[in-house]
Write a protein that holds these residues in place. Structure first.
Motif, PDB file in Angstrom:
ATOM      1  N   THR A 227     -41.382 -22.574  24.601  1.00 32.32           N
ATOM      2  CA  THR A 227     -41.321 -21.684  23.451  1.00 32.32           C
ATOM      3  C   THR A 227     -42.089 -22.322  22.303  1.00 32.32           C
ATOM      4  O   THR A 227     -41.794 -23.442  21.912  1.00 32.32           O
ATOM      5  CB  THR A 227     -39.856 -21.434  23.046  1.00 32.32           C
ATOM      6  N   LEU A 228     -43.090 -21.584  21.788  1.00 25.56           N
ATOM      7  CA  LEU A 228     -43.963 -22.114  20.752  1.00 25.56           C
ATOM      8  C   LEU A 228     -43.958 -21.184  19.550  1.00 25.56           C
ATOM      9  O   LEU A 228     -43.820 -19.965  19.693  1.00 25.56           O
ATOM     10  CB  LEU A 228     -45.399 -22.238  21.271  1.00 25.56           C
ATOM     11  N   LEU A 229     -44.147 -21.758  18.379  1.00 24.36           N
ATOM     12  CA  LEU A 229     -44.323 -20.976  17.160  1.00 24.36           C
ATOM     13  C   LEU A 229     -45.740 -21.189  16.653  1.00 24.36           C
ATOM     14  O   LEU A 229     -46.254 -22.312  16.684  1.00 24.36           O
ATOM     15  CB  LEU A 229     -43.312 -21.400  16.087  1.00 24.36           C
ATOM     16  N   TYR A 230     -46.348 -20.119  16.198  1.00 22.97           N
ATOM     17  CA  TYR A 230     -47.732 -20.152  15.722  1.00 22.97           C
ATOM     18  C   TYR A 230     -47.820 -19.587  14.309  1.00 22.97           C
ATOM     19  O   TYR A 230     -47.128 -18.612  13.985  1.00 22.97           O
ATOM     20  CB  TYR A 230     -48.625 -19.300  16.623  1.00 22.97           C
ATOM     21  N   ALA A 231     -48.703 -20.157  13.490  1.00 19.60           N
ATOM     22  CA  ALA A 231     -48.988 -19.591  12.173  1.00 19.60           C
ATOM     23  C   ALA A 231     -49.594 -18.199  12.334  1.00 19.60           C
ATOM     24  O   ALA A 231     -49.300 -17.297  11.557  1.00 19.60           O
ATOM     25  CB  ALA A 231     -49.927 -20.505  11.389  1.00 19.60           C
TER      26      ALA A 231
END
Length: 137
Positions: free
Chosen positions: A14-18
């Motif tokens: 699970t990744l968060l991106y700008a």
């Protein structure tokens, strides 16, 4: 390559991106993932997305939406994800054609795998190769 084979994945990076929308574009166009679902907030941010590759899923969303996961990930650096693909050279060629930053070209490894490595637009490292560990049933 894409598509679930009836099994639920037991691990989902699970990744968060700008810019989660740009990340989805890059992961689908350059790296061959398929959109399974994308949920957007009223402001256009990506609340949650699931992208499929083989029988695996990566989940992602937009940074800065608040909540426990966003708070826990604040200041987190890039991560690395390994994805099994059938044809490393064709996969690599697709990534090159879509402008992905290649960190290592397709390379035969001592342990029998053929791999290449790329960096996504927000610094995460994606390795693609033929090594597929056997998971216990």
């Amino acid at each position: 390559m894409a598509g679930m084979d009836g099994r639920r994945p037991s691990i989902c990076p699970t990744l968060l991106y700008a810019d989660a929308k740009a990340a989805i574009r890059q992961l689908t166009e350059a790296f061959g993932f398929t959109e399974l679902s994308v949920y957007e907030g009223e402001d256009g941010s990506v609340l949650h997305a699931e992208l499929v590759q083989g029988n695996g899923v990566v989940m992602l969303g937009s940074k800065g939406r608040g909540g426990p996961f966003d708070e826990a990930m604040r200041g987190a650096g890039p991560c690395g994800v390994y994805v099994v693909v059938d044809d490393v050279d064709a996969h690599h060629q697709r990534a090159v054609e879509h402008g992905a930053e290649i960190l290592m070209p397709p390379t035969d490894q001592d342990y029998g795998s053929r791999d290449y490595m790329a960096r996504d637009d927000e610094g995460n490292i994606w390795s693609f190769g033929t090594y597929a560990p056997e998971a216990a049933a």
